[in-house]
Design an enzyme around this catalytic site. Structure first.
Site, PDB file in Angstrom:
ATOM      1  N   TYR A 143       0.825  -1.212   0.000  1.00  0.00           N
ATOM      2  CA  TYR A 143       0.000   0.000   0.000  1.00  0.00           C
ATOM      3  C   TYR A 143       0.861   1.264   0.000  1.00  0.00           C
ATOM      4  O   TYR A 143       0.473   2.287  -0.538  1.00  0.00           O
ATOM      5  CB  TYR A 143      -0.918   0.039   1.232  1.00  0.00           C
ATOM      6  CG  TYR A 143      -2.239  -0.667   1.053  1.00  0.00           C
ATOM      7  CD1 TYR A 143      -2.288  -2.000   0.665  1.00  0.00           C
ATOM      8  CD2 TYR A 143      -3.441  -0.003   1.282  1.00  0.00           C
ATOM      9  CE1 TYR A 143      -3.499  -2.659   0.519  1.00  0.00           C
ATOM     10  CE2 TYR A 143      -4.659  -0.648   1.141  1.00  0.00           C
ATOM     11  CZ  TYR A 143      -4.685  -1.970   0.761  1.00  0.00           C
ATOM     12  OH  TYR A 143      -5.890  -2.605   0.615  1.00  0.00           O
ATOM     13  N   LYS A 195       3.086 -15.549   2.217  1.00  0.00           N
ATOM     14  CA  LYS A 195       3.403 -16.252   0.965  1.00  0.00           C
ATOM     15  C   LYS A 195       4.908 -16.484   0.970  1.00  0.00           C
ATOM     16  O   LYS A 195       5.634 -16.054   0.062  1.00  0.00           O
ATOM     17  CB  LYS A 195       2.939 -15.387  -0.226  1.00  0.00           C
ATOM     18  CG  LYS A 195       2.972 -16.076  -1.569  1.00  0.00           C
ATOM     19  CD  LYS A 195       1.929 -17.175  -1.752  1.00  0.00           C
ATOM     20  CE  LYS A 195       2.095 -17.889  -3.068  1.00  0.00           C
ATOM     21  NZ  LYS A 195       1.193 -19.066  -3.196  1.00  0.00           N
ATOM     22  N   ASP A 228      -2.858 -18.527  -0.051  1.00  0.00           N
ATOM     23  CA  ASP A 228      -3.853 -19.184  -0.924  1.00  0.00           C
ATOM     24  C   ASP A 228      -4.591 -20.276  -0.151  1.00  0.00           C
ATOM     25  O   ASP A 228      -5.813 -20.410  -0.234  1.00  0.00           O
ATOM     26  CB  ASP A 228      -3.191 -19.727  -2.207  1.00  0.00           C
ATOM     27  CG  ASP A 228      -1.908 -20.505  -1.953  1.00  0.00           C
ATOM     28  OD1 ASP A 228      -1.407 -20.500  -0.811  1.00  0.00           O
ATOM     29  OD2 ASP A 228      -1.395 -21.127  -2.905  1.00  0.00           O
ATOM     30  N   ASP A 252      -6.377  -7.193   3.822  1.00  0.00           N
ATOM     31  CA  ASP A 252      -7.496  -6.514   3.158  1.00  0.00           C
ATOM     32  C   ASP A 252      -8.411  -7.547   2.511  1.00  0.00           C
ATOM     33  O   ASP A 252      -9.633  -7.522   2.692  1.00  0.00           O
ATOM     34  CB  ASP A 252      -6.949  -5.539   2.100  1.00  0.00           C
ATOM     35  CG  ASP A 252      -8.057  -4.836   1.352  1.00  0.00           C
ATOM     36  OD1 ASP A 252      -9.032  -4.414   2.009  1.00  0.00           O
ATOM     37  OD2 ASP A 252      -7.961  -4.715   0.115  1.00  0.00           O
ATOM     38  N   ASP A 256     -12.326  -9.224   4.148  1.00  0.00           N
ATOM     39  CA  ASP A 256     -13.629  -9.185   3.462  1.00  0.00           C
ATOM     40  C   ASP A 256     -14.230 -10.587   3.391  1.00  0.00           C
ATOM     41  O   ASP A 256     -15.431 -10.770   3.571  1.00  0.00           O
ATOM     42  CB  ASP A 256     -13.489  -8.630   2.030  1.00  0.00           C
ATOM     43  CG  ASP A 256     -13.774  -7.138   1.954  1.00  0.00           C
ATOM     44  OD1 ASP A 256     -13.538  -6.446   2.968  1.00  0.00           O
ATOM     45  OD2 ASP A 256     -14.229  -6.668   0.898  1.00  0.00           O
TER      46      ASP A 256
END
Ligand code: IPM
Ligand code: MG
Length: 366
Positions: A143, A195, A228, A252, A256
């Site tokens: 970001y 990751k 993942d 983020d 959700d």
């Protein structure tokens, strides 16, 4: 206690859910002998309309002079043609996070038993419900990393670059928040999501978090998932998660996903907690619903005010240490839902009430 609160309603449903929340906050505070000063300021699109800036200087000054920020939501189609850096999200929310170093984003993922049917997951996937917390790093990573730019190359092609960057100190301080969160919960388990099979930053996260927890929190159990796999596990078996710790962009996305399996974005509150302390010695923070400004339902008395109401409760807990008062607001929301009073997003076909009626019912339960 005297509370100085900067109130930033923002755009579309932001002002509606804020208006629904303030009387509930005020009644709770009065009941416990506190007094609050609310300074209402424009932010986001409302800031652009009022002052030509998404984050007007006066709004920022009011935030600086306050103990905490109660934030609504910003953005929407009305400002789609404003230059990118002036758009409500990039021009107001991200600078607020960075200015006040709000590095820890805490999003509780709680599926209320009465709302089990509102989850898109089959009941067999959630035999024991969902009670997790997502701890998302909020001021680092892709970001904010530099370079961040779009350039036209010599051959005429356009190239865009975002940079994911993390330092040990940034990982350590968010890990401390995750440890404290885990310690206050029954299962005391942190799942680190990264990751690390591909990314340098993730390999650093994995090393720093593992060593830090082993050395400083032997009472906390640390597990690990690649992002993942974590996305898959969240829908396959969300009940396994207690505290989920992750970097900015993964957080983020996963928060959700967590929100919708808990019934509705309209129920999910969030706390963005800073490195600085307020006048009372508690962390300065920004408290906002996890959902957006929902232009499609704005102005129709349809929005679920619960996420905003519960965000006010988080503010009392984290920025003022008012745990009993926070719990009272949370219990009032729960009692209202249990009694069958619900907005359309969580009514699953049953009778739905509007924003105002929902808020009035919660107010009654304080
Ligand atoms: C959130 C939002 C923001 C983010 C947007 C509005 C910039 O999606 O708080 O999760 O990406 O952090
Ligand atoms: Mg988001």
């Amino acid at each position: 206690m005297n509370l100085k609160i900067a109130v930033l309603p923002g755009d579309y449903i932001g002002p509606e859910v804020m208006e629904a929340t303030l009387p509930i906050l005020e009644k709770t505070l009065k009941k416990h002998g506190h007094e609050a000063e609310y300074s209402v300021c424009p932010v986001g699109g409302a800031g652009i309309d009022a002052c030509g800036e998404p984050l007007p200087a006066e709004t920022l000054a009011t935030c600086r002079a306050s103990d905490a920020i109660l934030f609504g939501s910003v953005g929407g189609p009305k400002w789609a043609n404003v230059p990118r850096d002036k758009q409500p999200e990039r021009g107001a929310l991200l600078p607020l996070r960075k200015t006040f170093e709000l590095f820890a984003n805490v999003r509780p993922g709680l599926l209320l038993p009465a709302l089990k049917e509102a989850s898109p997951l089959a009941a067999t996937r959630i035999p024991n419900g969902i009670d997790m917390v997502c701890i998302r790093e909020l001021t680092g990573g892709i970001y904010f990393g530099k370079p961040k730019q779009t350039t036209t190359l010599a051959n005429g092609e356009v190239e865009a670059v975002d940079t994911m960057r993390y330092r040990t100190s940034e990982i350590l301080r968010i890990t401390d928040v995750a440890i404290a969160t885990a310690r206050a919960r029954e299962r005391k388990t942190i799942c680190l999501v990264d990751k690390s099979n591909v990314l340098e930053t993730s390999a650093l996260w994995n090393k720093v978090v593992s060593e830090h927890v082993a050395a400083n929190a032997p009472d906390v159990k640390l597990t690990h998932l690649l992002v993942d796999n974590a996305a898959m596990q969240l829908v396959a078996n969300p009940g396994q998660f207690d505290v989920l710790l992750t970097e900015n962009m993964f957080g983020d996305i996963l928060s959700d996903e967590m929100a919708i399996i808990c019934g509705s974005l309209g129920m999910l509150s969030s706390a963005s907690i800073g490195a600085q302390k307020n006048r009372h010695g508690f962390p300065f923070g920004l408290y906002e619903p996890s959902g957006g400004s929902a232009p499609d339902i704005a102005g129709q008395d349809k929005a679920n005010p619960c996420a905003q109401i519960l965000s006010a409760a988080l503010m009392l807990r984290h920025s003022f240490g008012l745990n009993a008062e926070a719990a009272e607001i949370e219990a009032a929301v729960r009692a209202t839902i249990d009694a069958g009073t619900r907005t359309a997003d969580v009514a699953f076909g049953g009778n739905a009430v509007g924003t105002r009626e929902m808020a009035a019912a919660v107010l009654k339960n304080i």
